[in-house]
Motif scaffolding. Structure first.
Motif, PDB file in Angstrom:
ATOM      1  N   UNK A 123       0.821  -1.206   0.000  1.00 48.99           N
ATOM      2  CA  UNK A 123       0.000   0.000   0.000  1.00 48.99           C
ATOM      3  C   UNK A 123       0.855   1.256   0.000  1.00 48.99           C
ATOM      4  N   UNK A 124       1.935   1.230   0.775  1.00 47.03           N
ATOM      5  CA  UNK A 124       2.820   2.391   0.805  1.00 47.03           C
ATOM      6  C   UNK A 124       3.565   2.575  -0.511  1.00 47.03           C
ATOM      7  N   UNK A 125       3.712   1.483  -1.265  1.00 48.40           N
ATOM      8  CA  UNK A 125       4.320   1.584  -2.589  1.00 48.40           C
ATOM      9  C   UNK A 125       3.355   2.180  -3.611  1.00 48.40           C
ATOM     10  N   UNK A 126       2.065   2.272  -3.233  1.00 42.46           N
ATOM     11  CA  UNK A 126       1.085   2.885  -4.120  1.00 42.46           C
ATOM     12  C   UNK A 126       0.041   1.950  -4.677  1.00 42.46           C
ATOM     13  N   UNK A 127       0.005   0.700  -4.189  1.00 43.49           N
ATOM     14  CA  UNK A 127      -1.021  -0.239  -4.663  1.00 43.49           C
ATOM     15  C   UNK A 127      -2.412   0.259  -4.282  1.00 43.49           C
ATOM     16  N   UNK A 128      -3.376  -0.011  -5.139  1.00 45.31           N
ATOM     17  CA  UNK A 128      -4.758   0.411  -4.888  1.00 45.31           C
ATOM     18  C   UNK A 128      -5.608  -0.688  -4.289  1.00 45.31           C
ATOM     19  N   UNK A 129      -5.055  -1.876  -4.157  1.00 44.27           N
ATOM     20  CA  UNK A 129      -5.819  -2.966  -3.584  1.00 44.27           C
ATOM     21  C   UNK A 129      -4.936  -4.152  -3.306  1.00 44.27           C
ATOM     22  N   UNK A 130      -5.428  -5.046  -2.451  1.00 43.85           N
ATOM     23  CA  UNK A 130      -4.663  -6.209  -2.033  1.00 43.85           C
ATOM     24  C   UNK A 130      -5.636  -7.362  -1.910  1.00 43.85           C
ATOM     25  N   UNK A 131      -5.454  -8.402  -2.723  1.00 46.05           N
ATOM     26  CA  UNK A 131      -6.371  -9.539  -2.759  1.00 46.05           C
ATOM     27  C   UNK A 131      -5.564 -10.822  -2.648  1.00 46.05           C
ATOM     28  N   UNK A 132      -6.048 -11.774  -1.852  1.00 46.08           N
ATOM     29  CA  UNK A 132      -5.350 -13.041  -1.713  1.00 46.08           C
ATOM     30  C   UNK A 132      -5.718 -13.995  -2.848  1.00 46.08           C
ATOM     31  N   UNK A 133      -4.783 -14.903  -3.164  1.00 48.87           N
ATOM     32  CA  UNK A 133      -4.974 -15.795  -4.299  1.00 48.87           C
ATOM     33  C   UNK A 133      -6.050 -16.856  -4.069  1.00 48.87           C
ATOM     34  N   UNK A 134      -6.574 -16.940  -2.858  1.00 48.26           N
ATOM     35  CA  UNK A 134      -7.682 -17.878  -2.641  1.00 48.26           C
ATOM     36  C   UNK A 134      -9.028 -17.248  -2.979  1.00 48.26           C
ATOM     37  N   UNK A 135      -8.996 -16.040  -3.540  1.00 49.06           N
ATOM     38  CA  UNK A 135     -10.226 -15.375  -3.974  1.00 49.06           C
ATOM     39  C   UNK A 135     -10.871 -16.176  -5.104  1.00 49.06           C
ATOM     40  N   UNK A 136     -12.181 -16.077  -5.219  1.00 47.68           N
ATOM     41  CA  UNK A 136     -12.885 -16.749  -6.308  1.00 47.68           C
ATOM     42  C   UNK A 136     -12.707 -15.972  -7.602  1.00 47.68           C
ATOM     43  N   UNK A 137     -13.093 -16.586  -8.706  1.00 44.56           N
ATOM     44  CA  UNK A 137     -13.010 -15.922 -10.003  1.00 44.56           C
ATOM     45  C   UNK A 137     -13.857 -14.663 -10.024  1.00 44.56           C
ATOM     46  N   UNK A 138     -15.065 -14.745  -9.471  1.00 49.41           N
ATOM     47  CA  UNK A 138     -15.941 -13.568  -9.426  1.00 49.41           C
ATOM     48  C   UNK A 138     -15.330 -12.454  -8.589  1.00 49.41           C
ATOM     49  N   UNK A 139     -14.694 -12.807  -7.460  1.00 50.10           N
ATOM     50  CA  UNK A 139     -14.060 -11.795  -6.610  1.00 50.10           C
ATOM     51  C   UNK A 139     -12.909 -11.122  -7.332  1.00 50.10           C
ATOM     52  N   UNK A 140     -12.155 -11.891  -8.109  1.00 50.90           N
ATOM     53  CA  UNK A 140     -11.047 -11.313  -8.876  1.00 50.90           C
ATOM     54  C   UNK A 140     -11.561 -10.321  -9.908  1.00 50.90           C
ATOM     55  N   UNK A 141     -12.590 -10.703 -10.638  1.00 43.76           N
ATOM     56  CA  UNK A 141     -13.156  -9.813 -11.653  1.00 43.76           C
ATOM     57  C   UNK A 141     -13.693  -8.538 -11.014  1.00 43.76           C
ATOM     58  N   UNK A 142     -14.421  -8.681  -9.905  1.00 36.77           N
ATOM     59  CA  UNK A 142     -14.954  -7.496  -9.214  1.00 36.77           C
ATOM     60  C   UNK A 142     -13.828  -6.603  -8.703  1.00 36.77           C
ATOM     61  N   UNK A 143     -12.760  -7.219  -8.219  1.00 38.24           N
ATOM     62  CA  UNK A 143     -11.638  -6.438  -7.698  1.00 38.24           C
ATOM     63  C   UNK A 143     -10.991  -5.606  -8.796  1.00 38.24           C
ATOM     64  N   UNK A 144     -10.791  -6.192  -9.952  1.00 33.71           N
ATOM     65  CA  UNK A 144     -10.193  -5.463 -11.079  1.00 33.71           C
ATOM     66  C   UNK A 144     -11.103  -4.313 -11.492  1.00 33.71           C
TER      67      UNK A 144
END
Length: 218
Positions: A95-116
């Motif tokens: 986050x301090x490097x400037x990332x706008x979000x942080x999602x774990x790889x156990x997220x579902x496909x739908x969660x990944x799409x929504x996050x993007x």
């Protein structure tokens, strides 16, 4: 159409992410990179809307790659960190490097799409598990006194900031304060500008680093 650069050192993982994202009508993967050096170069060449960034990679890790991309491309390209590592240090560093979000790889496909989609729209997000890690880390006794930027907030903006610190969305802020969602969004934009933070996630960091989550704050 939202364009995406997928960065991961494992080819099968990149292929899987590409298949998931390309299946969404409004998303298109325009490139891939296997390490941080290539990620920076490809982001500069392709100028994607979102970079999906792994953390642990050869040559240059995802956190340093994120910092370089954000520095070079500014708000036109936003970084969503996706990793199996959910420790506090990784969250804060990303986050301090400037990332706008942080999602774990156990997220579902739908969660990944929504996050993007969320990150591409200019919002920020943290996975619930990551939020718990972040709050636990920032709720430690080490606190910074609020500066003049905090004192520039109106009483209403202080209320809104407190709700942001609890993870409330604009709709939840509006409901809690009995205001319209448009008004809530206006307050949030004003708060981000006055505090000099880039998005809601960094507003949450501000709240906890300065002890503003405590009811006895001055």
């Amino acid at each position: 159409m939202t364009t995406v650069l997928v960065v991961d050192d494992q080819e099968l993982v990149r292929s899987g992410f590409r298949a998931i994202l390309d299946s969404a009508e409004d998303l298109r993967v325009v490139g891939e990179a296997a390490d941080g050096i290539d990620a920076v170069a490809e982001a500069d060449r392709l100028r994607p809307d979102v970079v999906l960034m792994d953390i642990r990679m050869p040559r240059l890790d995802g956190i340093e790659a994120t910092a370089r991309i954000v520095e070079h491309l500014g708000p036109t390209t936003r970084v969503l960190v996706l990793t199996t590592f959910g420790t506090e240090d990784h969250v804060l560093d990303a986050l301090r490097a400037g990332a706008s979000g942080f999602l774990l790889k156990d997220a579902t496909s739908d969660e990944l799409v929504r996050a993007v989609r969320t990150v591409a729209a200019g919002d920020a997000l943290l996975a619930p598990a990551v939020t718990r890690h972040l709050v636990d880390r920032l709720a430690e006794p080490r606190r910074l006194p609020p500066g003049p930027e905090y004192r520039s907030l109106t009483d209403r903006e202080v209320e809104v900031l407190g709700l942001l610190g609890r993870g409330c969305s604009n709709a939840e802020v509006a409901e809690a304060l009995t205001i319209s969602e448009t008004t809530a969004k206006t307050h949030v934009a004003s708060i981000l500008s006055k505090l000099g933070v880039r998005d809601r996630v960094h507003a949450v960091i501000y709240v906890y680093e300065h002890g503003l989550d405590r009811p006895d704050r001055s």
